[in-house]
Scaffold this motif. Structure first.
Motif, PDB file in Angstrom:
ATOM      1  N   GLY A   1       0.786  -1.234   0.000  1.00 33.60           N
ATOM      2  CA  GLY A   1       0.000   0.000   0.000  1.00 33.60           C
ATOM      3  C   GLY A   1       0.814   1.278   0.000  1.00 33.60           C
ATOM      4  N   THR A   2       2.125   1.190  -0.225  1.00 30.61           N
ATOM      5  CA  THR A   2       2.963   2.388  -0.249  1.00 30.61           C
ATOM      6  C   THR A   2       2.733   3.160  -1.546  1.00 30.61           C
ATOM      7  N   VAL A   3       2.512   4.466  -1.421  1.00 33.35           N
ATOM      8  CA  VAL A   3       2.292   5.323  -2.582  1.00 33.35           C
ATOM      9  C   VAL A   3       3.420   6.353  -2.637  1.00 33.35           C
ATOM     10  N   PHE A   4       4.059   6.448  -3.798  1.00 28.99           N
ATOM     11  CA  PHE A   4       5.112   7.429  -4.024  1.00 28.99           C
ATOM     12  C   PHE A   4       4.557   8.532  -4.916  1.00 28.99           C
ATOM     13  N   ASN A   5       4.699   9.796  -4.480  1.00 29.80           N
ATOM     14  CA  ASN A   5       4.272  10.935  -5.273  1.00 29.80           C
ATOM     15  C   ASN A   5       5.370  11.304  -6.259  1.00 29.80           C
ATOM     16  N   ILE A   6       4.973  11.593  -7.506  1.00 28.88           N
ATOM     17  CA  ILE A   6       5.932  11.981  -8.540  1.00 28.88           C
ATOM     18  C   ILE A   6       5.629  13.405  -8.978  1.00 28.88           C
ATOM     19  N   SER A   7       6.649  14.239  -8.930  1.00 27.02           N
ATOM     20  CA  SER A   7       6.560  15.610  -9.407  1.00 27.02           C
ATOM     21  C   SER A   7       7.911  15.957 -10.002  1.00 27.02           C
ATOM     22  N   SER A   8       7.957  16.182 -11.302  1.00 30.09           N
ATOM     23  CA  SER A   8       9.236  16.474 -11.941  1.00 30.09           C
ATOM     24  C   SER A   8       9.032  17.434 -13.102  1.00 30.09           C
ATOM     25  N   ASP A   9       9.831  18.483 -13.122  1.00 25.25           N
ATOM     26  CA  ASP A   9       9.804  19.422 -14.245  1.00 25.25           C
ATOM     27  C   ASP A   9      10.707  18.963 -15.375  1.00 25.25           C
ATOM     28  N   VAL A  10      11.529  17.945 -15.121  1.00 20.70           N
ATOM     29  CA  VAL A  10      12.429  17.425 -16.153  1.00 20.70           C
ATOM     30  C   VAL A  10      11.947  16.049 -16.588  1.00 20.70           C
ATOM     31  N   VAL A  11      12.343  15.658 -17.785  1.00 22.03           N
ATOM     32  CA  VAL A  11      12.007  14.341 -18.308  1.00 22.03           C
ATOM     33  C   VAL A  11      12.716  13.279 -17.486  1.00 22.03           C
ATOM     34  N   LEU A  12      11.971  12.251 -17.075  1.00 22.28           N
ATOM     35  CA  LEU A  12      12.566  11.135 -16.343  1.00 22.28           C
ATOM     36  C   LEU A  12      13.027  10.100 -17.359  1.00 22.28           C
ATOM     37  N   ASN A  13      14.320   9.806 -17.368  1.00 22.94           N
ATOM     38  CA  ASN A  13      14.879   8.891 -18.351  1.00 22.94           C
ATOM     39  C   ASN A  13      14.361   7.471 -18.182  1.00 22.94           C
ATOM     40  N   LYS A  14      14.416   6.949 -16.963  1.00 26.09           N
ATOM     41  CA  LYS A  14      13.987   5.570 -16.720  1.00 26.09           C
ATOM     42  C   LYS A  14      13.349   5.490 -15.343  1.00 26.09           C
ATOM     43  N   VAL A  15      12.179   4.851 -15.276  1.00 21.80           N
ATOM     44  CA  VAL A  15      11.472   4.666 -14.015  1.00 21.80           C
ATOM     45  C   VAL A  15      11.262   3.173 -13.816  1.00 21.80           C
ATOM     46  N   ILE A  16      11.610   2.681 -12.620  1.00 18.78           N
ATOM     47  CA  ILE A  16      11.338   1.290 -12.275  1.00 18.78           C
ATOM     48  C   ILE A  16      10.602   1.258 -10.943  1.00 18.78           C
TER      49      ILE A  16
ATOM     50  N   ASP B   1       3.083   1.864  -5.424  1.00 16.68           N
ATOM     51  CA  ASP B   1       2.155   2.528  -6.329  1.00 16.68           C
ATOM     52  C   ASP B   1       2.596   3.973  -6.497  1.00 16.68           C
ATOM     53  N   LEU B   2       2.197   4.581  -7.619  1.00 12.63           N
ATOM     54  CA  LEU B   2       2.649   5.922  -7.956  1.00 12.63           C
ATOM     55  C   LEU B   2       1.461   6.865  -8.072  1.00 12.63           C
ATOM     56  N   LYS B   3       1.676   8.112  -7.686  1.00  6.63           N
ATOM     57  CA  LYS B   3       0.647   9.146  -7.809  1.00  6.63           C
ATOM     58  C   LYS B   3       1.303  10.396  -8.377  1.00  6.63           C
ATOM     59  N   LEU B   4       0.740  10.936  -9.473  1.00  7.23           N
ATOM     60  CA  LEU B   4       1.300  12.139 -10.080  1.00  7.23           C
ATOM     61  C   LEU B   4       0.846  13.381  -9.331  1.00  7.23           C
ATOM     62  N   ILE B   5       1.790  14.240  -9.047  1.00 11.97           N
ATOM     63  CA  ILE B   5       1.504  15.534  -8.437  1.00 11.97           C
ATOM     64  C   ILE B   5       1.522  16.618  -9.516  1.00 11.97           C
ATOM     65  N   ASN B   6       2.296  16.398 -10.553  1.00 13.19           N
ATOM     66  CA  ASN B   6       2.354  17.261 -11.736  1.00 13.19           C
ATOM     67  C   ASN B   6       2.387  16.364 -12.965  1.00 13.19           C
ATOM     68  N   ASP B   7       2.198  16.955 -14.155  1.00  9.23           N
ATOM     69  CA  ASP B   7       2.376  16.199 -15.388  1.00  9.23           C
ATOM     70  C   ASP B   7       3.799  15.646 -15.403  1.00  9.23           C
ATOM     71  N   VAL B   8       3.968  14.429 -15.932  1.00  8.72           N
ATOM     72  CA  VAL B   8       5.275  13.768 -15.930  1.00  8.72           C
ATOM     73  C   VAL B   8       5.545  13.180 -17.314  1.00  8.72           C
ATOM     74  N   THR B   9       6.790  13.336 -17.774  1.00  2.77           N
ATOM     75  CA  THR B   9       7.253  12.737 -19.023  1.00  2.77           C
ATOM     76  C   THR B   9       8.292  11.684 -18.703  1.00  2.77           C
ATOM     77  N   ILE B  10       8.111  10.480 -19.269  1.00  4.64           N
ATOM     78  CA  ILE B  10       9.003   9.354 -18.996  1.00  4.64           C
ATOM     79  C   ILE B  10       9.471   8.768 -20.323  1.00  4.64           C
ATOM     80  N   VAL B  11      10.780   8.538 -20.440  1.00  2.04           N
ATOM     81  CA  VAL B  11      11.332   7.945 -21.659  1.00  2.04           C
ATOM     82  C   VAL B  11      11.163   6.432 -21.647  1.00  2.04           C
ATOM     83  N   GLN B  12      11.483   5.788 -20.525  1.00  2.00           N
ATOM     84  CA  GLN B  12      11.391   4.332 -20.430  1.00  2.00           C
ATOM     85  C   GLN B  12      10.915   3.965 -19.033  1.00  2.00           C
ATOM     86  N   TRP B  13      10.098   2.903 -18.948  1.00  2.00           N
ATOM     87  CA  TRP B  13       9.698   2.447 -17.626  1.00  2.00           C
ATOM     88  C   TRP B  13       9.619   0.936 -17.593  1.00  2.00           C
TER      89      TRP B  13
END
Length: 188
Positions: free
Chosen positions: A14-29, A35-47
């Motif tokens: 049940g752990t939730v990680f908030n994601i907020s990034s103004d830069v492109v995230l190269n790789k997310v694992i 679980d993930l929750k967006l705080i801002n719009d997010v761009t990801i190259v690879q996941w």
């Protein structure tokens, strides 16, 4: 150019990680129970997400790099734990992005007040000028307001609704093909 890791082998359920990034995230694992929750719009190259990871868009957009035809499985949840994944199978168009948003409310231009789908989606393909793709968008049973029985998938463009040709609803999944670079849709 680095990797953002959410969770590890010891992450509690049940752990939730908030994601907020103004830069492109190269790789997310992610690892199980993360679980993930967006705080801002997010761009990801690879996941590379664990099969148990879900993402609450929280009214934000997730933008995924699309460098070749591919199937993009986006394991969304509605913020209350119900899974509402979106799968986009990009069959042509590359060197751009696929951007997905979903909202747990009636589309603001849906005039039906008695029975409707309380969810709508937006898909855009920035940088891809001639995309061709199929969409499978799942909605939760709670998204059905007053149990509508004959829903028809429709897109909203240029201030009007248009039935999506060839689209269908099976169970709680809307399926269709599109070549649109910008599409808002729901079921009416």
């Amino acid at each position: 150019g680095g990797t953002f890791q959410f969770g590890n082998a010891l992450t509690p359920t049940g752990t939730v990680f908030n994601i907020s990034s103004d830069v492109v995230l190269n790789k997310v694992i992610s690892f199980p129970n993360a679980d993930l929750k967006l705080i801002n719009d997010v761009t990801i190259v690879q996941w590379i997400l664990d099969s148990n990871t879900s993402i609450d868009l929280n009214g934000k957009a997730i933008k995924l790099a699309a460098t070749a035809p591919n199937t993009y499985n986006i394991p969304l949840d509605n913020g209350a734990g119900a899974l509402i994944p979106v799968t986009i199978n990009l069959t042509s168009g590359l060197n751009g992005f696929i951007e997905v948003k979903t909202f747990g409310s009636k589309h603001p231009s849906n005039q039906n007040s008695a029975r409707f789908l309380n969810r709508y989606w937006s898909i855009t393909t920035p940088g891809i000028s001639s995309p061709s793709y199929t969409v499978d968008a799942v909605f939760a049973p709670i998204d059905l307001f007053n149990n509508p029985t004959h829903l028809v998938p429709a897109s909203y463009q240029s201030a009007s609704w248009t039935k999506i040709d060839g689209a269908n609803i099976s169970g709680n999944t809307i399926t269709f093909s599109s070549t649109s670079t910008s599409l808002e849709f729901t079921a009416l």
